[in-house]
Design a protein around this motif. Structure first.
Motif, PDB file in Angstrom:
ATOM      1  N   LYS A 192       0.847  -1.211   0.000  1.00  0.00           N
ATOM      2  CA  LYS A 192       0.000   0.000   0.000  1.00  0.00           C
ATOM      3  C   LYS A 192       0.872   1.246   0.000  1.00  0.00           C
ATOM      4  N   ASP A 193       1.907   1.219   0.854  1.00  0.00           N
ATOM      5  CA  ASP A 193       2.809   2.372   0.969  1.00  0.00           C
ATOM      6  C   ASP A 193       3.517   2.626  -0.368  1.00  0.00           C
ATOM      7  N   PHE A 194       4.011   1.554  -0.975  1.00  0.00           N
ATOM      8  CA  PHE A 194       4.700   1.673  -2.264  1.00  0.00           C
ATOM      9  C   PHE A 194       3.774   2.284  -3.317  1.00  0.00           C
ATOM     10  N   LYS A 195       2.571   1.739  -3.421  1.00  0.00           N
ATOM     11  CA  LYS A 195       1.634   2.221  -4.442  1.00  0.00           C
ATOM     12  C   LYS A 195       1.262   3.684  -4.198  1.00  0.00           C
ATOM     13  N   GLU A 196       1.118   4.035  -2.918  1.00  0.00           N
ATOM     14  CA  GLU A 196       0.731   5.406  -2.582  1.00  0.00           C
ATOM     15  C   GLU A 196       1.827   6.391  -3.001  1.00  0.00           C
ATOM     16  N   LYS A 197       3.079   6.010  -2.749  1.00  0.00           N
ATOM     17  CA  LYS A 197       4.206   6.880  -3.117  1.00  0.00           C
ATOM     18  C   LYS A 197       4.255   7.075  -4.641  1.00  0.00           C
ATOM     19  N   ARG A 254       1.691   6.785  -6.690  1.00  0.00           N
ATOM     20  CA  ARG A 254       0.495   7.526  -7.092  1.00  0.00           C
ATOM     21  C   ARG A 254       0.692   9.033  -6.886  1.00  0.00           C
ATOM     22  N   GLU A 255       1.320   9.388  -5.750  1.00  0.00           N
ATOM     23  CA  GLU A 255       1.493  10.815  -5.417  1.00  0.00           C
ATOM     24  C   GLU A 255       2.529  11.516  -6.293  1.00  0.00           C
ATOM     25  N   ALA A 256       3.436  10.732  -6.894  1.00  0.00           N
ATOM     26  CA  ALA A 256       4.565  11.335  -7.615  1.00  0.00           C
ATOM     27  C   ALA A 256       4.132  11.872  -8.980  1.00  0.00           C
ATOM     28  N   ASP A 257       4.797  12.941  -9.414  1.00  0.00           N
ATOM     29  CA  ASP A 257       4.571  13.425 -10.780  1.00  0.00           C
ATOM     30  C   ASP A 257       5.248  12.496 -11.782  1.00  0.00           C
ATOM     31  N   ALA A 258       6.382  11.939 -11.392  1.00  0.00           N
ATOM     32  CA  ALA A 258       7.143  11.047 -12.285  1.00  0.00           C
ATOM     33  C   ALA A 258       7.954  10.096 -11.417  1.00  0.00           C
ATOM     34  N   VAL A 259       8.424   9.025 -12.046  1.00  0.00           N
ATOM     35  CA  VAL A 259       9.220   8.014 -11.334  1.00  0.00           C
ATOM     36  C   VAL A 259      10.548   7.850 -12.064  1.00  0.00           C
ATOM     37  N   LEU A 260      11.621   7.778 -11.287  1.00  0.00           N
ATOM     38  CA  LEU A 260      12.948   7.502 -11.851  1.00  0.00           C
ATOM     39  C   LEU A 260      13.361   6.114 -11.361  1.00  0.00           C
ATOM     40  N   ILE A 261      13.608   5.214 -12.295  1.00  0.00           N
ATOM     41  CA  ILE A 261      14.038   3.864 -11.912  1.00  0.00           C
ATOM     42  C   ILE A 261      15.496   3.680 -12.328  1.00  0.00           C
ATOM     43  N   ALA A 262      16.350   3.406 -11.338  1.00  0.00           N
ATOM     44  CA  ALA A 262      17.755   3.098 -11.614  1.00  0.00           C
ATOM     45  C   ALA A 262      17.907   1.596 -11.456  1.00  0.00           C
ATOM     46  N   THR A 263      18.075   0.905 -12.579  1.00  0.00           N
ATOM     47  CA  THR A 263      18.094  -0.564 -12.483  1.00  0.00           C
ATOM     48  C   THR A 263      19.404  -1.176 -12.942  1.00  0.00           C
ATOM     49  N   ASP A 266       5.349  -6.410  -9.977  1.00  0.00           N
ATOM     50  CA  ASP A 266       4.226  -7.364 -10.042  1.00  0.00           C
ATOM     51  C   ASP A 266       3.047  -6.824  -9.225  1.00  0.00           C
ATOM     52  N   TRP A 267       3.343  -6.315  -8.040  1.00  0.00           N
ATOM     53  CA  TRP A 267       2.283  -5.708  -7.217  1.00  0.00           C
ATOM     54  C   TRP A 267       1.808  -4.391  -7.848  1.00  0.00           C
ATOM     55  N   GLY A 268       2.788  -3.567  -8.218  1.00  0.00           N
ATOM     56  CA  GLY A 268       2.470  -2.180  -8.601  1.00  0.00           C
ATOM     57  C   GLY A 268       1.790  -2.042  -9.943  1.00  0.00           C
ATOM     58  N   LEU A 269       1.914  -3.059 -10.795  1.00  0.00           N
ATOM     59  CA  LEU A 269       1.307  -2.950 -12.128  1.00  0.00           C
ATOM     60  C   LEU A 269      -0.082  -3.585 -12.195  1.00  0.00           C
ATOM     61  N   ARG A 270      -0.496  -4.188 -11.075  1.00  0.00           N
ATOM     62  CA  ARG A 270      -1.848  -4.775 -11.079  1.00  0.00           C
ATOM     63  C   ARG A 270      -2.887  -3.653 -11.098  1.00  0.00           C
ATOM     64  N   PRO A 271      -3.940  -3.817 -11.906  1.00  0.00           N
ATOM     65  CA  PRO A 271      -4.943  -2.762 -11.958  1.00  0.00           C
ATOM     66  C   PRO A 271      -5.747  -2.678 -10.662  1.00  0.00           C
ATOM     67  N   PRO A 272      -6.118  -1.494 -10.204  1.00  0.00           N
ATOM     68  CA  PRO A 272      -5.824  -0.192 -10.812  1.00  0.00           C
ATOM     69  C   PRO A 272      -4.399   0.233 -10.461  1.00  0.00           C
ATOM     70  N   PRO A 324      -0.965   2.362 -10.048  1.00  0.00           N
ATOM     71  CA  PRO A 324      -0.497   3.741  -9.943  1.00  0.00           C
ATOM     72  C   PRO A 324       0.516   4.085 -11.031  1.00  0.00           C
ATOM     73  N   PHE A 325       1.005   3.078 -11.739  1.00  0.00           N
ATOM     74  CA  PHE A 325       1.938   3.338 -12.842  1.00  0.00           C
ATOM     75  C   PHE A 325       1.201   3.693 -14.143  1.00  0.00           C
ATOM     76  N   ARG A 326      -0.124   3.499 -14.145  1.00  0.00           N
ATOM     77  CA  ARG A 326      -0.864   3.752 -15.382  1.00  0.00           C
ATOM     78  C   ARG A 326      -0.719   5.224 -15.788  1.00  0.00           C
ATOM     79  N   HIS A 327      -0.196   5.440 -16.968  1.00  0.00           N
ATOM     80  CA  HIS A 327       0.026   6.781 -17.522  1.00  0.00           C
ATOM     81  C   HIS A 327       1.030   7.598 -16.702  1.00  0.00           C
ATOM     82  N   LYS A 328       1.826   6.930 -15.899  1.00  0.00           N
ATOM     83  CA  LYS A 328       2.820   7.653 -15.078  1.00  0.00           C
ATOM     84  C   LYS A 328       4.100   7.826 -15.898  1.00  0.00           C
ATOM     85  N   PRO A 329       4.606   9.038 -16.016  1.00  0.00           N
ATOM     86  CA  PRO A 329       5.889   9.221 -16.702  1.00  0.00           C
ATOM     87  C   PRO A 329       7.022   8.574 -15.898  1.00  0.00           C
ATOM     88  N   VAL A 330       7.861   7.813 -16.601  1.00  0.00           N
ATOM     89  CA  VAL A 330       8.957   7.079 -15.957  1.00  0.00           C
ATOM     90  C   VAL A 330      10.241   7.302 -16.743  1.00  0.00           C
TER      91      VAL A 330
END
Ligand SMILES: Cc1cc2nc3c(=O)[nH]c(=O)nc-3n(C[C@H](O)[C@H](O)[C@H](O)COP(=O)(O)O)c2cc1C
Length: 196
Positions: free
Chosen positions: A64-69, A71-80, A96-102, A104-110
């Motif tokens: 929940k905490d991960f998804k909320e963070k 959702r609140e962000a304007d964009a996400v930076l992933i360093a992999t 796997d958790w974060g991409l399940r509908p609904p 928070p990554f949907r339409h999120k700039p990354v």
């Protein structure tokens, strides 16, 4: 954006103490343009292995905490990192958790960045991550790509800090591009381009 209202959440796909990717997220914090904050998300290790039985009972608190963070962000930076020509399990498990509908990554700039000791600088791993993020879909910045080869020449191996000045400059430009990319999606779009 001079009020610091643009927020990027930074995810590193490595838990290693002196991780170069955690170092990349710290560098992004330091190099972010005026009005932009980069907030590292350092709790991926608390997210349990994905299990649909658990999901059916409701997301565990770290999920929940991960998804909320996100959702609140304007964009996400992933360093992999690149692991086995793909990406580390700690990252794909969170996704796997974060991409399940609904999602928070949907339409999120990354934006995706990565470094490796060899010559290809996570090129293969980044393509895998782009493919994974098509699921929601997230809007992954197409260019510039930030593939950082020869990590041992650019990072402090003891601390993971990004010390190479040219790479720091590239990070500065990358963050500017991510902000501009995000602003494109604030423009009105037609219903068929962006349906919920
Ligand atoms: C399990 C594992 C698999 C790896 N697979 C690759 C790979 O496929 N390609 C590559 O360029 N580097 C690979 N590496 C090396 C990583 O690029 C290197 O360890 C990198 O520093 C990891 O990121 P970190 O410093 O943030 O922990 C692998 C490392 C590990 C531990």
């Amino acid at each position: 954006m001079e009020d610091g209202s643009f927020k990027i959440v930074g995810l590193a796909g490595s838990l290693r103490r002196a991780s170069f990717h955690r170092g990349l997220i710290r560098a992004a914090q330091e190099l972010a343009p005026g009005g932009v904050t980069v907030e590292p998300y350092e709790r991926l290790d608390e997210i349990p292995f994905f299990n649909q039985d658990v999901e059916d009972q409701g997301d565990p608190a770290p999920v929940k905490d991960f998804k909320e963070k996100i959702r609140e962000a304007d964009a996400v930076l992933i360093a992999t990192p690149e692991y086995d020509y793909a990406v580390p399990g700690v990252l794909t498990n969170a996704l796997d958790w974060g991409l399940r509908p609904p999602s928070p990554f949907r339409h999120k700039p990354v934006g995706i960045v990565g470094t490796s000791p060899g010559a290809v600088g996570t090129a293969r791993g980044q393509m895998v991550l782009r493919q994974i993020l098509l699921h929601s879909p997230a809007y992954v910045l197409p260019e510039p790509q930030m593939l950082i080869p020869y990590a041992l020449e650019r990072f402090d191996a003891q601390t993971g800090e990004l010390v190479d000045e040219r790479t720091r400059e590239s990070m500065r430009r990358f963050l500017n591009a991510l902000v501009e990319w995000t602003q494109r999606f604030k423009l009105p779009v037609t219903a068929h381009e962006r349906s919920e």
